[in-house]
Design an enzyme around this catalytic site. Structure first.
Site, PDB file in Angstrom:
ATOM      1  N   ARG A 243       0.824  -1.225   0.000  1.00  0.00           N
ATOM      2  CA  ARG A 243       0.000   0.000   0.000  1.00  0.00           C
ATOM      3  C   ARG A 243       0.850   1.264   0.000  1.00  0.00           C
ATOM      4  O   ARG A 243       0.393   2.320  -0.449  1.00  0.00           O
ATOM      5  CB  ARG A 243      -0.997  -0.034   1.155  1.00  0.00           C
ATOM      6  CG  ARG A 243      -2.143  -1.001   0.883  1.00  0.00           C
ATOM      7  CD  ARG A 243      -3.197  -0.922   1.966  1.00  0.00           C
ATOM      8  NE  ARG A 243      -2.715  -1.368   3.248  1.00  0.00           N
ATOM      9  CZ  ARG A 243      -2.795  -2.618   3.705  1.00  0.00           C
ATOM     10  NH1 ARG A 243      -3.367  -3.549   2.983  1.00  0.00           N
ATOM     11  NH2 ARG A 243      -2.322  -2.943   4.891  1.00  0.00           N
TER      12      ARG A 243
ATOM     13  N   GLU B 263       4.752 -10.476  15.018  1.00  0.00           N
ATOM     14  CA  GLU B 263       4.189 -11.061  16.237  1.00  0.00           C
ATOM     15  C   GLU B 263       4.312 -12.591  16.185  1.00  0.00           C
ATOM     16  O   GLU B 263       4.706 -13.232  17.145  1.00  0.00           O
ATOM     17  CB  GLU B 263       2.739 -10.614  16.389  1.00  0.00           C
ATOM     18  CG  GLU B 263       2.220 -10.828  17.779  1.00  0.00           C
ATOM     19  CD  GLU B 263       0.809 -10.308  17.942  1.00  0.00           C
ATOM     20  OE1 GLU B 263       0.295  -9.683  17.003  1.00  0.00           O
ATOM     21  OE2 GLU B 263       0.238 -10.556  19.015  1.00  0.00           O
TER      22      GLU B 263
HETATM   23  P1  AMP Z   1       3.855  -2.796  11.683  1.00  0.00           P
HETATM   24  O1  AMP Z   1       5.091  -3.405  11.079  1.00  0.00           O
HETATM   25  O2  AMP Z   1       3.336  -3.546  12.880  1.00  0.00           O
HETATM   26  O3  AMP Z   1       4.024  -1.310  11.962  1.00  0.00           O
HETATM   27  O4  AMP Z   1       2.692  -2.950  10.608  1.00  0.00           O
HETATM   28  C1  AMP Z   1       2.640  -2.077   9.531  1.00  0.00           C
HETATM   29  C2  AMP Z   1       2.226  -2.738   8.259  1.00  0.00           C
HETATM   30  O5  AMP Z   1       1.148  -3.632   8.441  1.00  0.00           O
HETATM   31  C3  AMP Z   1       1.767  -1.670   7.301  1.00  0.00           C
HETATM   32  O6  AMP Z   1       2.344  -1.948   6.028  1.00  0.00           O
HETATM   33  C4  AMP Z   1       0.264  -1.760   7.304  1.00  0.00           C
HETATM   34  O7  AMP Z   1      -0.224  -1.641   5.995  1.00  0.00           O
HETATM   35  C5  AMP Z   1      -0.076  -3.119   7.905  1.00  0.00           C
HETATM   36  N1  AMP Z   1      -1.028  -3.022   9.036  1.00  0.00           N
HETATM   37  C6  AMP Z   1      -0.754  -3.285  10.344  1.00  0.00           C
HETATM   38  N2  AMP Z   1      -1.838  -3.131  11.115  1.00  0.00           N
HETATM   39  C7  AMP Z   1      -2.845  -2.752  10.303  1.00  0.00           C
HETATM   40  C8  AMP Z   1      -4.232  -2.404  10.509  1.00  0.00           C
HETATM   41  N3  AMP Z   1      -4.800  -2.408  11.727  1.00  0.00           N
HETATM   42  N4  AMP Z   1      -4.957  -2.018   9.441  1.00  0.00           N
HETATM   43  C9  AMP Z   1      -4.396  -1.987   8.208  1.00  0.00           C
HETATM   44  N5  AMP Z   1      -3.113  -2.302   7.949  1.00  0.00           N
HETATM   45  C10 AMP Z   1      -2.331  -2.682   8.973  1.00  0.00           C
END
Ligand code: AMP
Length: 178
Positions: A64, A101
């Site tokens: 995205r 996770e």
């Molecule tokens: P993180 O590495 O945990 O910061 O997760 C970020 C990535 O996961 C991004 O590329 C987001 O597009 C996706 N992502 C994580 N949580 C969500 C959520 N609640 N809604 C949509 N996309 C998410």
């Protein structure tokens, strides 16, 4: 961005409970991208505090981040660095593995795609735990680039991602918080 614009953008983001797995509130940015005015306003707001000529490249995180990163690179008058999931880019590539996770993931970029010292702005749709963004920043740094900052449409501050980037000394900003 003023509060009316923030409300307008927030109204264009759909929340889907229990997707893609139970307990996750998925923030779906597709309706925002489908709205010409909302999409334009979001791009403008993501780029508005970036000083002219302060960035050499925009890195966009698959998938995205690509939807925003290319358009922002054009606005800032610089090129795009796609940071991809493994196996997508013909090599040689730089890669970094990072913990999720459950399990792990990997990001890659092509060797030579960042010039030494290039100032790189990283774009993604959302920051949650920050694992993805931190890995992307480390990859850019290892490749010899300078991480100039991060911009996201959405921050989930309770998950601590923006704080992790700040602790690493990186400037991270988001348009909306949930
Ligand atoms: P993180 O590495 O945990 O910061 O997760 C970020 C990535 O996961 C991004 O590329 C987001 O597009 C996706 N992502 C994580 N949580 C969500 C959520 N609640 N809604 C949509 N996309 C998410």
């Amino acid at each position: 961005m003023n509060i009316d614009d923030a409300r307008h953008l927030q109204a264009l983001i759909r929340t889907i409970p229990d997707f893609p797995s139970p307990g996750i509130q998925f923030r779906d940015v597709m309706p925002l991208l489908a709205d010409a005015h909302g999409f334009a306003r979001a791009l403008e707001a993501l780029a508005e505090d970036i000083a002219p000529h302060s960035i050499d490249m925009v890195a966009a995180i698959e998938a995205r981040g690509f939807l925003l990163g290319g358009a922002i690179a054009q606005r800032l008058g610089c090129g795009l660095l796609p940071v991809r999931k493994p196996g997508k880019l013909p090599g040689p590539n730089h890669g970094i593995d990072y913990a999720l996770e459950y399990g792990s993931d990997r990001l890659e970029m092509q060797v030579g795609s960042v010039k030494p010292g290039a100032r790189v702005l990283v774009i993604d749709d959302l920051i949650a735990t920050g694992g993805t963004a931190l890995a992307c920043g480390e990859l850019i740094a290892r490749a010899g680039g300078h991480v100039a900052g991060f911009r996201f449409l959405i921050d989930l501050p309770d998950l601590g991602g923006a704080a992790r980037l700040a602790a690493r000394g990186w400037d991270a900003r988001s348009l909306l918080r949930y």
